[in-house]
Design an enzyme around this catalytic site. Sequence first.
Site, PDB file in Angstrom:
ATOM      1  N   HIS A 136      88.452  62.541  31.359  1.00  0.00           N
ATOM      2  CA  HIS A 136      87.283  61.703  31.077  1.00  0.00           C
ATOM      3  C   HIS A 136      86.288  61.922  32.218  1.00  0.00           C
ATOM      4  O   HIS A 136      86.698  62.256  33.334  1.00  0.00           O
ATOM      5  CB  HIS A 136      87.790  60.255  31.063  1.00  0.00           C
ATOM      6  N   ASP A 219      95.003  58.710  35.980  1.00  0.00           N
ATOM      7  CA  ASP A 219      94.067  57.899  35.203  1.00  0.00           C
ATOM      8  C   ASP A 219      94.867  57.302  34.040  1.00  0.00           C
ATOM      9  O   ASP A 219      95.239  58.010  33.102  1.00  0.00           O
ATOM     10  CB  ASP A 219      92.930  58.788  34.690  1.00  0.00           C
ATOM     11  N   GLN A 222      94.063  54.900  29.203  1.00  0.00           N
ATOM     12  CA  GLN A 222      94.674  54.842  27.867  1.00  0.00           C
ATOM     13  C   GLN A 222      96.196  54.684  27.975  1.00  0.00           C
ATOM     14  O   GLN A 222      96.827  54.043  27.136  1.00  0.00           O
ATOM     15  CB  GLN A 222      94.354  56.113  27.057  1.00  0.00           C
ATOM     16  N   LYS A 245      90.593  47.299  28.416  1.00  0.00           N
ATOM     17  CA  LYS A 245      91.251  48.136  27.398  1.00  0.00           C
ATOM     18  C   LYS A 245      92.627  47.593  27.044  1.00  0.00           C
ATOM     19  O   LYS A 245      93.275  48.068  26.121  1.00  0.00           O
ATOM     20  CB  LYS A 245      91.375  49.574  27.899  1.00  0.00           C
ATOM     21  N   CYS A 388      82.487  60.478  26.535  1.00  0.00           N
ATOM     22  CA  CYS A 388      82.633  60.657  27.994  1.00  0.00           C
ATOM     23  C   CYS A 388      83.622  61.754  28.344  1.00  0.00           C
ATOM     24  O   CYS A 388      84.371  61.640  29.331  1.00  0.00           O
ATOM     25  CB  CYS A 388      83.034  59.358  28.694  1.00  0.00           C
TER      26      CYS A 388
HETATM   27  N1  PMP Z   1      89.529  57.313  31.730  1.00  0.00           N
HETATM   28  C1  PMP Z   1      89.838  57.316  30.437  1.00  0.00           C
HETATM   29  C2  PMP Z   1      90.933  58.234  29.932  1.00  0.00           C
HETATM   30  C3  PMP Z   1      89.178  56.446  29.558  1.00  0.00           C
HETATM   31  O1  PMP Z   1      89.492  56.443  28.259  1.00  0.00           O
HETATM   32  C4  PMP Z   1      88.163  55.600  30.068  1.00  0.00           C
HETATM   33  C5  PMP Z   1      87.381  54.679  29.141  1.00  0.00           C
HETATM   34  N2  PMP Z   1      86.933  55.283  27.972  1.00  0.00           N
HETATM   35  C6  PMP Z   1      87.898  55.629  31.437  1.00  0.00           C
HETATM   36  C7  PMP Z   1      88.588  56.501  32.238  1.00  0.00           C
HETATM   37  C8  PMP Z   1      86.847  54.755  32.044  1.00  0.00           C
HETATM   38  O2  PMP Z   1      87.182  53.409  31.942  1.00  0.00           O
HETATM   39  P1  PMP Z   1      86.140  52.277  32.342  1.00  0.00           P
HETATM   40  O3  PMP Z   1      84.866  52.614  31.625  1.00  0.00           O
HETATM   41  O4  PMP Z   1      86.767  51.022  31.870  1.00  0.00           O
HETATM   42  O5  PMP Z   1      85.984  52.339  33.828  1.00  0.00           O
END
Ligand code: PMP
Length: 430
Positions: A136, A219, A222, A245, A388
Amino acid sequence: MHFAQQGNYMERTREDIISEVRAMVPALSLRMNGQPLVYLDNAATTQKPSQVLDFLNDALKERNANVHRSMYELSDLSTTAYENAREKVRSFINAPARENVIFTSGTTASINLVAACFCQRFVGKGDVILIEGDSHHSNIVPWQIAAERAGAEVQVIPTDVMLGEGRSGKVAVERLAELLTDKVKILAITQISNITGLLNPVGEIISLAHSRGIPVLVDGAQGIVHSPVDVQAMDCDFYAFSAHKIYGATGVGVLYGKKDLLEALPPYMGGGDMVETVTYQKTTYAQLPLKFEAGTPNFIGAASLLPALEFAEYLREGEVGQALKEEEARIKAFMEQTLCSDPEVEVYGTPMGDKAPIYTFNIKGINAGDLAQLLDKMGVAVRSGLMCAEPLLNSFGATSALRASFAPYNTLEEAQKFVKCLERARKMLA
Ligand code: PMP
């Protein structure tokens, strides 16, 4: 607060249990554009159970005082709720101690913290930061910023697509050994991709990196939702996730770190709460975890991680867990037989069996954004765009895609409605 299970699975059907779970989450009964909402954007954010909503409301009414600062009872109540949530996070991810659990504003903030502080302390000119091809943006850009400051380079473990060796989207873990050179100072990986839904072999990756003395950040944005997490068993050095999430408030995240590493890092932001003593000349810093919690935190949002993680446990355990797991298996089988078997559809991330229920795809010749708009008119909320993860999607040859991401509270009936509505939208655009 407990989510006691009533009755007995032998007496209650899977449908009964699913209805009970869904009744706990008010947003699942909303209507959009005159249709019952089918919410399939859970990888972006999850809907909240009443227990979390009530907790937030009660906290604002009954426990709203700044944390860690005052001697009066209201502030004690607030501090206790904040620290109780820290303890809940600790046990949920099996961190050794509360010192290992830092509240941030989200996964993004957690990764930025590590990227900035770790690189300031341990990364220099000519060094390498290794990331994954399925990352991401939140696990790419902070490293690029930090690498630029340090004069270091960001390198990527490619996927099979990037190597021209397949279309699965799997990270080529077999290439890792040769990429882990002496120059690599940290490895940043993804537990579960927000595009492909594929589960990376984090244990294998971490032990290989550790055999070369390289720390690993995971990370878990998910991963925390779709798999049990034990940071000690995983042996990661850092683990990042977002509360929103996993049924909690927005603007709250967690950074888990091993104590020796967190202690070795310089502070990130300066301000209140992260200090021991301050003079105009010099400051000494607070012990962990407060060293990394400068300023007034989102103390009410963070405290809501307690009911949020209790809800996550309720969805995973006992007869409820069993019923929802069965429903998820039915959803996955249905998606495999329909969407994933359609020759006009490319779903990014295979094999289907071994993944979280996250389906990112394109239908040949049809614009993903147009499909998303039509689906919205039918009450189906899915994400469209780059999600993203522009480099990963581009590697598949896509400049945008559609994503349906399921949570444990979604049903087979919703999956069926989604596929039916997608068919209608597709015919309208063909
Ligand atoms: N890493 C992953 C794999 C994600 O899916 C996301 C959110 N889509 C993020 C990082 C970023 O999370 P946040 O916007 O809550 O900081």
